[in-house]
Motif scaffolding. Structure first.
Motif, short mmCIF file in Angstrom:
data_model
loop_
_atom_site.label_atom_id
_atom_site.label_comp_id
_atom_site.label_asym_id
_atom_site.label_seq_id
_atom_site.Cartn_x
_atom_site.Cartn_y
_atom_site.Cartn_z
N LEU A 192 0.74 -1.87 -2.98
CA LEU A 192 0.69 -0.86 -1.93
C LEU A 192 -0.56 -1.09 -1.11
O LEU A 192 -1.67 -1.07 -1.65
CB LEU A 192 0.67 0.55 -2.54
CG LEU A 192 0.52 1.71 -1.55
CD1 LEU A 192 1.75 1.82 -0.66
CD2 LEU A 192 0.27 3.00 -2.29
N GLU A 193 -0.38 -1.35 0.17
CA GLU A 193 -1.51 -1.51 1.10
C GLU A 193 -1.52 -0.34 2.06
O GLU A 193 -0.48 0.26 2.33
CB GLU A 193 -1.38 -2.80 1.91
CG GLU A 193 -1.56 -4.06 1.11
CD GLU A 193 -1.53 -5.30 1.99
OE1 GLU A 193 -1.15 -5.20 3.19
OE2 GLU A 193 -1.86 -6.38 1.48
N GLY A 194 -2.68 -0.03 2.57
CA GLY A 194 -2.79 1.03 3.56
C GLY A 194 -3.85 0.69 4.58
O GLY A 194 -4.74 -0.12 4.31
N CYS A 195 -3.73 1.29 5.76
CA CYS A 195 -4.77 1.08 6.77
C CYS A 195 -4.83 2.27 7.72
O CYS A 195 -3.83 2.92 7.97
CB CYS A 195 -4.55 -0.22 7.53
SG CYS A 195 -3.12 -0.26 8.59
N PRO A 196 -6.04 2.55 8.23
CA PRO A 196 -6.17 3.57 9.26
C PRO A 196 -5.59 3.05 10.58
O PRO A 196 -5.24 1.87 10.67
CB PRO A 196 -7.68 3.79 9.36
CG PRO A 196 -8.31 2.61 8.72
CD PRO A 196 -7.29 1.98 7.80
N LYS A 197 -5.48 3.90 11.57
CA LYS A 197 -4.82 3.56 12.84
C LYS A 197 -5.20 2.19 13.39
O LYS A 197 -4.34 1.36 13.63
CB LYS A 197 -5.17 4.62 13.88
CG LYS A 197 -4.10 5.40 14.37
CD LYS A 197 -3.25 5.49 15.43
CE LYS A 197 -2.35 6.62 15.61
NZ LYS A 197 -1.18 6.69 14.81
N ASP A 198 -6.48 1.96 13.58
CA ASP A 198 -6.90 0.69 14.17
C ASP A 198 -7.72 -0.15 13.20
O ASP A 198 -8.45 -1.04 13.61
CB ASP A 198 -7.72 0.95 15.45
CG ASP A 198 -6.89 1.69 16.49
OD1 ASP A 198 -5.72 1.32 16.68
OD2 ASP A 198 -7.41 2.66 17.09
N SER A 224 -2.77 11.06 9.79
CA SER A 224 -3.40 10.44 8.62
C SER A 224 -3.00 11.17 7.34
O SER A 224 -2.86 12.40 7.33
CB SER A 224 -4.92 10.46 8.74
OG SER A 224 -5.32 9.64 9.81
N VAL A 225 -2.82 10.39 6.26
CA VAL A 225 -2.39 10.93 4.98
C VAL A 225 -3.23 10.36 3.85
O VAL A 225 -3.85 9.30 3.99
CB VAL A 225 -0.89 10.63 4.71
CG1 VAL A 225 0.00 11.26 5.77
CG2 VAL A 225 -0.64 9.12 4.64
N GLN A 237 -4.46 6.31 -7.44
CA GLN A 237 -5.77 6.94 -7.71
C GLN A 237 -6.69 6.86 -6.49
O GLN A 237 -6.90 5.77 -5.95
CB GLN A 237 -6.45 6.25 -8.90
CG GLN A 237 -5.64 6.26 -10.18
CD GLN A 237 -5.35 7.65 -10.70
OE1 GLN A 237 -6.18 8.54 -10.57
NE2 GLN A 237 -4.17 7.85 -11.26
N GLU A 238 -7.24 7.98 -6.08
CA GLU A 238 -8.30 8.06 -5.08
C GLU A 238 -8.09 7.20 -3.84
O GLU A 238 -8.96 6.43 -3.43
CB GLU A 238 -9.63 7.70 -5.73
CG GLU A 238 -10.00 8.62 -6.87
CD GLU A 238 -11.26 8.20 -7.59
OE1 GLU A 238 -12.12 7.55 -6.97
OE2 GLU A 238 -11.39 8.53 -8.77
N ALA A 239 -6.92 7.32 -3.24
CA ALA A 239 -6.62 6.54 -2.03
C ALA A 239 -7.34 7.15 -0.83
O ALA A 239 -7.41 8.36 -0.69
CB ALA A 239 -5.12 6.51 -1.78
N PRO A 240 -7.87 6.31 0.06
CA PRO A 240 -8.50 6.82 1.28
C PRO A 240 -7.43 7.30 2.27
O PRO A 240 -6.25 7.03 2.09
CB PRO A 240 -9.22 5.58 1.83
CG PRO A 240 -8.41 4.43 1.32
CD PRO A 240 -7.89 4.85 -0.02
N ALA A 241 -7.85 7.99 3.31
CA ALA A 241 -6.92 8.43 4.36
C ALA A 241 -6.42 7.21 5.12
O ALA A 241 -7.19 6.33 5.50
CB ALA A 241 -7.62 9.40 5.30
N VAL A 242 -5.10 7.14 5.31
CA VAL A 242 -4.47 6.02 6.01
C VAL A 242 -3.42 6.55 6.98
O VAL A 242 -2.93 7.67 6.83
CB VAL A 242 -3.82 5.01 5.03
CG1 VAL A 242 -4.87 4.33 4.16
CG2 VAL A 242 -2.76 5.68 4.17
N ASP A 243 -3.07 5.72 7.96
CA ASP A 243 -2.00 6.06 8.90
C ASP A 243 -0.74 5.24 8.64
O ASP A 243 0.35 5.60 9.05
CB ASP A 243 -2.46 5.83 10.34
CG ASP A 243 -3.57 6.79 10.72
OD1 ASP A 243 -3.24 7.94 11.06
OD2 ASP A 243 -4.75 6.42 10.65
#
Length: 141
Positions: free
Chosen positions: A77-83, A56-57, A106-112
């Motif tokens: 830019l899209e992001g998502c966690p593992k599942d 995760s980053v 700005q303030e991006a959550p943790a994503v995989d």
């Protein structure tokens, strides 16, 4: 301090490659630090690059260098966690030129995984040419 999140274990995918000629225009050329090589998409409505990181980053900046005339006017830019489900992290609007451009996130959550969508190409046929792409940030704890 933010550093490049792209490593040898990062998996990348792209929407298309010009004439399916991966030897000359493949995705690996966005990450090879060689200003003579590039990823060249085929024509089409919305081109994209997706990256899956080994851990995760938290993304803090995106750097991209297009070829003038073959840039995107709008990028998402899209992001998502593992599942998890994909969410929009940022929208940015590159200039149509050859210079390396930087976009703070700005303030991006943790994503995989992240996906960069190149919309509204400056090219009539929808082609995108990227010489360099880097995602900066830090590994999530």
């Amino acid at each position: 301090m933010a550093s490049s999140l792209i490593c040898s274990e990062t998996q990348s995918r792209v929407s298309s490659v010009l004439n399916r000629d991966v030897k000359q225009y493949g995705k690996k050329y966005m990450f090879d630090c060689n200003e003579e090589t590039c990823w060249n998409s085929d024509q089409g409505e919305c081109q994209w690059v997706s990256l899956e990181f080994p851990k995760s980053v938290k993304v803090s900046e995106l750097k991209v260098q297009f070829q003038g005339g073959f840039s995107a006017k709008t990028c998402t830019l899209e992001g998502c966690p593992k599942d998890g489900d994909s969410a929009v992290l940022s929208q940015f609007y590159p200039e149509d030129n050859n210079s390396l451009q930087s976009f703070p996130i700005q303030e991006a959550p943790a994503v995989d995984k992240v996906k960069i969508m190149f919309e509204n190409s400056a090219d009539f046929f929808g082609r995108i040419i990227v010489y360099s792409l880097d995602v900066l940030g830090e590994r999530a704890s």
